[in-house]
Structure formats: C-alpha cells, structure tokens
Motif scaffolding. Structure first.
Motif, PDB file in Angstrom:
ATOM      1  N   UNK A  67       0.808  -1.227   0.000  1.00  0.00           N
ATOM      2  CA  UNK A  67       0.000   0.000   0.000  1.00  0.00           C
ATOM      3  C   UNK A  67       0.835   1.268   0.000  1.00  0.00           C
ATOM      4  N   UNK A  68       2.121   1.165   0.369  1.00  0.00           N
ATOM      5  CA  UNK A  68       2.979   2.347   0.397  1.00  0.00           C
ATOM      6  C   UNK A  68       3.684   2.592  -0.933  1.00  0.00           C
ATOM      7  N   UNK A  69       3.583   1.654  -1.870  1.00  0.00           N
ATOM      8  CA  UNK A  69       4.273   1.812  -3.152  1.00  0.00           C
ATOM      9  C   UNK A  69       3.681   2.971  -3.941  1.00  0.00           C
ATOM     10  N   UNK A  70       4.513   3.655  -4.688  1.00  0.00           N
ATOM     11  CA  UNK A  70       4.063   4.807  -5.463  1.00  0.00           C
ATOM     12  C   UNK A  70       4.721   4.790  -6.836  1.00  0.00           C
ATOM     13  N   UNK A  71       3.981   5.214  -7.833  1.00  0.00           N
ATOM     14  CA  UNK A  71       4.524   5.332  -9.181  1.00  0.00           C
ATOM     15  C   UNK A  71       4.949   6.769  -9.467  1.00  0.00           C
ATOM     16  N   UNK A  72       4.241   7.736  -8.897  1.00  0.00           N
ATOM     17  CA  UNK A  72       4.521   9.145  -9.152  1.00  0.00           C
ATOM     18  C   UNK A  72       5.383   9.786  -8.073  1.00  0.00           C
ATOM     19  N   UNK A  73       5.469   9.168  -6.911  1.00  0.00           N
ATOM     20  CA  UNK A  73       6.102   9.805  -5.774  1.00  0.00           C
ATOM     21  C   UNK A  73       5.083  10.642  -5.015  1.00  0.00           C
ATOM     22  N   UNK A  74       5.223  10.725  -3.686  1.00  0.00           N
ATOM     23  CA  UNK A  74       4.219  11.397  -2.858  1.00  0.00           C
ATOM     24  C   UNK A  74       4.062  12.862  -3.230  1.00  0.00           C
ATOM     25  N   UNK A  75       5.171  13.557  -3.505  1.00  0.00           N
ATOM     26  CA  UNK A  75       5.083  14.985  -3.805  1.00  0.00           C
ATOM     27  C   UNK A  75       4.337  15.220  -5.118  1.00  0.00           C
ATOM     28  N   UNK A  76       4.611  14.392  -6.144  1.00  0.00           N
ATOM     29  CA  UNK A  76       3.927  14.569  -7.424  1.00  0.00           C
ATOM     30  C   UNK A  76       2.446  14.174  -7.311  1.00  0.00           C
ATOM     31  N   UNK A  77       2.137  13.169  -6.493  1.00  0.00           N
ATOM     32  CA  UNK A  77       0.731  12.828  -6.259  1.00  0.00           C
ATOM     33  C   UNK A  77      -0.022  14.032  -5.698  1.00  0.00           C
TER      34      UNK A  77
END
Length: 247
Positions: A63-73
């Motif tokens: 659930x913590x995986x990101x494709x865009x990164x937290x800042x870009x999300x």
C-alpha cells in the motif's frame, strides 16, 4: 535529448519535468513523470531491475508503493482540484488500466506500469471518484499497442464506477508485445473496450466543450516511406459521461 523549459534545468540528480499546460477554459493538460520518483518495481527477475511479467507477487500489493512519488501525487491532486477547465487530460508514460495477461485462474501483470503499483493507481482513481474533477481523460504510450479503457477504482468489482477514460497509443516503428497476451487481457478484463498491437500508428484527438473524439490512426507498412494511413477505430467521450464509446 528533447528541448526543456529553463525551469526544468536539473538540480543535482533531480530533473522536474512534470508540468501543466492550459488551453483556456477548454482543457488542462497535466503532464506526469512516472519514471523518476517511483518505488522499485516489485518481484524483479534475477539480474534485472524490473520490466517483467510477474505472478504471485505479494510485493505488488504494497500500500505504500508509489509510481509518481508522494510529492507529485499531491501536485496532481492540487492541480485537478483547482482546475476550471471542461476537460482534464492526464498525460503519462504507460497503460493505467488493469491488464491481466493470464487466461483463466491466476493473474499475470506487467510490472513496469500501473499494474506494478495497484495501490497507487487505486488511490488516484478513488480520489477522482470522490472529488470528481471535470472529464478526466488519461493518455499514454510505451506499450507499443492501442488500448481504449474504462478506468475504475476497483477493476475486479463490476459495481465500481467508471471515473475516467483512457487512450493509449501504439508506436510508429517499434515492435508490439505478443498479440495473444493482448487478446487474453481483452477476454479477462471487461473494462478494456479495445486493444491491439497488430497495427502501427498514433492517436489523434479533437476536443470541444461537448465531446472528445479519439481517432486511432494506423499506417499500412512502417517499412514503406510512401505507406498509406487510415482511421482504424474512432471513440468519443461525452462531456459529463466518463468512459469511451464507439463512434
């Protein structure tokens, strides 16, 4: 190897290329970067960093995986929330819709795209369902094949609402993935309206306040400089009605 705005000059190892373009009140184009900031791809094959067909991969569901990164999300959500445009087009690098490439029981997914990060995809699509920015349309490429899809927060739940439309363009000259893999995904996934890698070409869009029209343009032979071109399929998205419809 492409011209960039002066504001995109690298700062140390960082190159901020995600940006936003506006066509007055008609459309906002949110250009995303799903390469630089993503979590490592799940379940890589020995000696590889990713870009593989994977099965039985628990790490894919992190659930913590990101494709865009937290800042870009957060940047994308803020831009969509503030948009006053009739259409919100998300330009990104690959296929967003779920595409199971195993026929029958079991599942097989390509780790290099959103199927490698389903929790991140669900976060974004659930946000679209909750906040309902005007007419979200996702466009992509990379997979060397045409895809036209409904986008839903939960692709495995028939009751999950369609919250956005997706169009992925094929390549002009690069070879496609195995057509059988694409046909299996078509059989397994009812949200995929159309998909094929048998033809080379591009997608042409016309956007008006009332509808978006997507023409899937296909050339006859990529090896022939004088080859012809035709419209293979046409789909439309009506204002206020998410989901591509055959024209």
């Amino acid at each position: 190897h492409l011209p960039l705005r002066r504001a995109m000059i690298p700062f140390g190892p960082w190159l901020r290329i995600h940006t936003r373009l506006s066509w007055g009140g008609l459309a906002d184009l949110h250009l995303l970067d799903d390469r630089q900031y993503r979590s490592p791809q799940p379940c890589p094959k020995p000696g590889r960093a990713g870009s593989a067909m994977i099965e039985n991969c628990a790490a894919r569901l992190d659930p913590a995986a990101t494709l865009l990164g937290a800042r870009q999300e957060r940047w994308l959500e803020a831009g969509l929330a503030a948009s006053q445009a009739r259409w919100n087009v998300l330009g990104q690098q690959t296929l967003m819709a779920q595409a199971d490439a195993r026929r029958g029981p079991g599942e097989m997914y390509y780790s290099d795209g959103w199927d490698g990060y389903p929790a991140a995809r669900r976060r974004l699509l659930a946000w679209l369902d909750e906040r309902k920015p005007a007419n979200p349309v996702v466009i992509g490429g990379d997979v060397h094949s045409y895809w036209v899809c409904d986008l839903k927060p939960d692709f495995d739940d028939p009751r999950s609402p369609v919250v956005a439309s997706e169009f992925v363009s094929t390549s002009i000259s690069s070879l496609p993935p195995p057509e059988d893999r694409i046909r299996i995904a078509l059989e397994e996934e009812p949200h995929i309206r159309y998909a094929t890698g048998e033809r080379r070409g591009y997608v042409r869009f016309e956007i008006t306040p009332r509808r978006l029209t997507a023409d899937l343009r296909a050339i006859g032979d990529a090896r022939d400089r004088a080859t012809g071109i035709e419209t293979l399929k046409t789909f439309v998205v009506e204002d206020g009605r998410p989901g591509p419809q055959p024209a």
